[in-house]
Motif scaffolding. Sequence first.
Motif, PDB file in Angstrom:
ATOM      1  N   ALA A 116       7.044 -21.948  11.170  1.00 32.00           N
ATOM      2  CA  ALA A 116       6.912 -20.931  10.124  1.00 32.00           C
ATOM      3  C   ALA A 116       6.451 -19.591  10.665  1.00 32.00           C
ATOM      4  O   ALA A 116       6.488 -18.587   9.948  1.00 32.00           O
ATOM      5  N   GLN A 159      -0.687 -27.145   3.174  1.00 33.06           N
ATOM      6  CA  GLN A 159       0.239 -26.248   3.847  1.00 33.06           C
ATOM      7  C   GLN A 159       0.978 -25.372   2.823  1.00 33.06           C
ATOM      8  O   GLN A 159       1.170 -24.173   3.034  1.00 33.06           O
ATOM      9  N   SER A 212       5.056 -27.712  12.047  1.00 35.32           N
ATOM     10  CA  SER A 212       5.381 -26.932  10.854  1.00 35.32           C
ATOM     11  C   SER A 212       4.793 -25.528  10.945  1.00 35.32           C
ATOM     12  O   SER A 212       5.399 -24.565  10.449  1.00 35.32           O
ATOM     13  N   THR A 213       3.661 -25.402  11.596  1.00 28.13           N
ATOM     14  CA  THR A 213       3.023 -24.093  11.714  1.00 28.13           C
ATOM     15  C   THR A 213       3.822 -23.183  12.631  1.00 28.13           C
ATOM     16  O   THR A 213       4.111 -22.022  12.302  1.00 28.13           O
ATOM     17  N   GLU A 261       0.719 -21.344   2.561  1.00 28.62           N
ATOM     18  CA  GLU A 261       1.901 -20.491   2.583  1.00 28.62           C
ATOM     19  C   GLU A 261       1.855 -19.492   1.430  1.00 28.62           C
ATOM     20  O   GLU A 261       2.219 -18.324   1.583  1.00 28.62           O
TER      21      GLU A 261
END
Length: 594
Positions: free
Chosen positions: A552, A528, A548-549, A532
């Motif tokens: 973000a 991840q 988390s995706t 990023e």
Amino acid sequence: MGRLSDRNRPKAKLKDVSVKRILRLFKGYWGQLLAIIGLALFAALIGLIPPLVMKEIIDTAIPQGNMKLLAGMALLMIFLPVVSGMLGVWQNHLNTKVTQGVIRDLGQSLFHNLQRQSMAFFTEARSGEIVQRITGDVQAVQSVVTSLVVSSITQIVIVVSTIGILFALDWKLAIISVLILPLFVLPVKKVSRLRKSLRTETQKVRSDITSQLTENFGISGALLTRIFGREKQQEIEFTAMNQKVMDLELRLNLVGRWFGMATSTLGPLGTAIIYMYGGYSVISGSMTLGSIVAFAAYLGRLYMPVGMLLNLHVEVATALGVFQRIFEYQDMVPDVMDSVGATPLTQVAGRVAYKQVSFAYKPGQYALRDVTFEAQPGEMVALVGPSGAGKSTLIGMIARLYDSTSGVVEVDGVNVRDVQLASLREQIAYVTQESFLFHATIGDNLRFAREDATREEMEAACRQAYIHDFIVSLPEGYDTMVGERGHRLSGGERQRIAIARAILKRPRILILDEATSHLDSESESYVQAALEELMQGRTTLVIAHRLSTVLAADHILVIEAGSVVERGTHSELLALDGLYARLYSTQFAHAAEV
């Protein structure tokens, strides 16, 4: 996923498969064909001489006791077959060269056209069927390609020249000989039709067998078979299809043998009639013994070529069914291709826009309807929604894996249909949910993204994807074979190699289809972070199943039944208390707790 559109379905019909079209396969080989035909005709003319030599020996050399003439004729009978044999070797070599060239070109043409097809075709077709068309069907017509041009011309010349000599020897016997020929032709049409039908059915069953073998003995199929204990059932199914092929081949062979037997009896019949009438003529003194022997010898050169021509006709008619299958694939028009006047897409910033995009499998059956959104360079757009909502089809349109039924997809303000496909796809990297690796080395799989990638670049990409240390720990490092579909590696390892491959491509637009769904928590955290970093300055569209995706993401699109039903940020969508909120409470709940 897309389905095979009506435009993309095979268009060739049996009536379109003519001998004229088959002859066009020889374009580019006519020079060699002329040489082959010349050699064949020369050999055929030489073959006309021995019966005349026999006549001369019987009528002149022996009765007159002319030993010099007898020796000369005997040497000539030895010399002629040697010359004919040498010509035959040369002709056979050239014939094989032309045949293999045509077969190679035919296979290459099929492969090239299949490479042009969109994903809609491959989601509809069976891989075993495709393999059978390119390999089995092409090889099945090899014998016809070998003999079609050369044999037909050669045998016609032999028949015409032989008939001329027969009439020169005795016109009455020649008429009797020729009158038998129509009996050869009578069964041809019926036999051809039956053998064509049997050959088409046989090739279809062979395609089914190839498809079954491809599925059963692929890694995934073999694993599934053993888990569910279906080995015996699959063996029963294979045995049934195998037996069907055997039965069809037996029928095909039997039909051919009966035809061959029928035609083979006509030759002896004609010869018997000639000996009866000719013998009477010799006894009555109106014909010499040498003439009747030469005449009988020429009969073999008349009836055998006629039989070969008829057999060739039957074989060509039989092969038409196979050629139909080949030309079906050769004539398919891709439903995704470069438009007329398409221009190369130069380096882009990465702005992506969907404007009222809809996609239908068939008229009225929409998978996507009126989708509109925009992603600025460097932004990440997350797509969430239930399975089957159309997310994969939606993101596939950027690279034109599918074309929209209506609406426009743009990259940097340019309609993707107006640019060359190759240049468009150079700007895009795609990491799919099921990370596919070829049966090759790790290095080869990485270089699939960029053939000119250096070892240092590959290692840097693998470090970003948190896979370099694992690779160098293997005995053969980057030269390690990964096995079919990469199954010698774990799911997480395959996923990270696929991500490294995407990194190596250096794309402007990144597409992630649940790209981290196979990683353990430790590997995911490293990947991840790498993603990023990779996404900085690049537009990213991701089908997200991880909290988390979505956290973000700059924008979140909620897809349901092919439509965007909600859009916004994570907090905005939770406040709506709609589909996203329900997905969050179920799909993302565990991730939130972690």
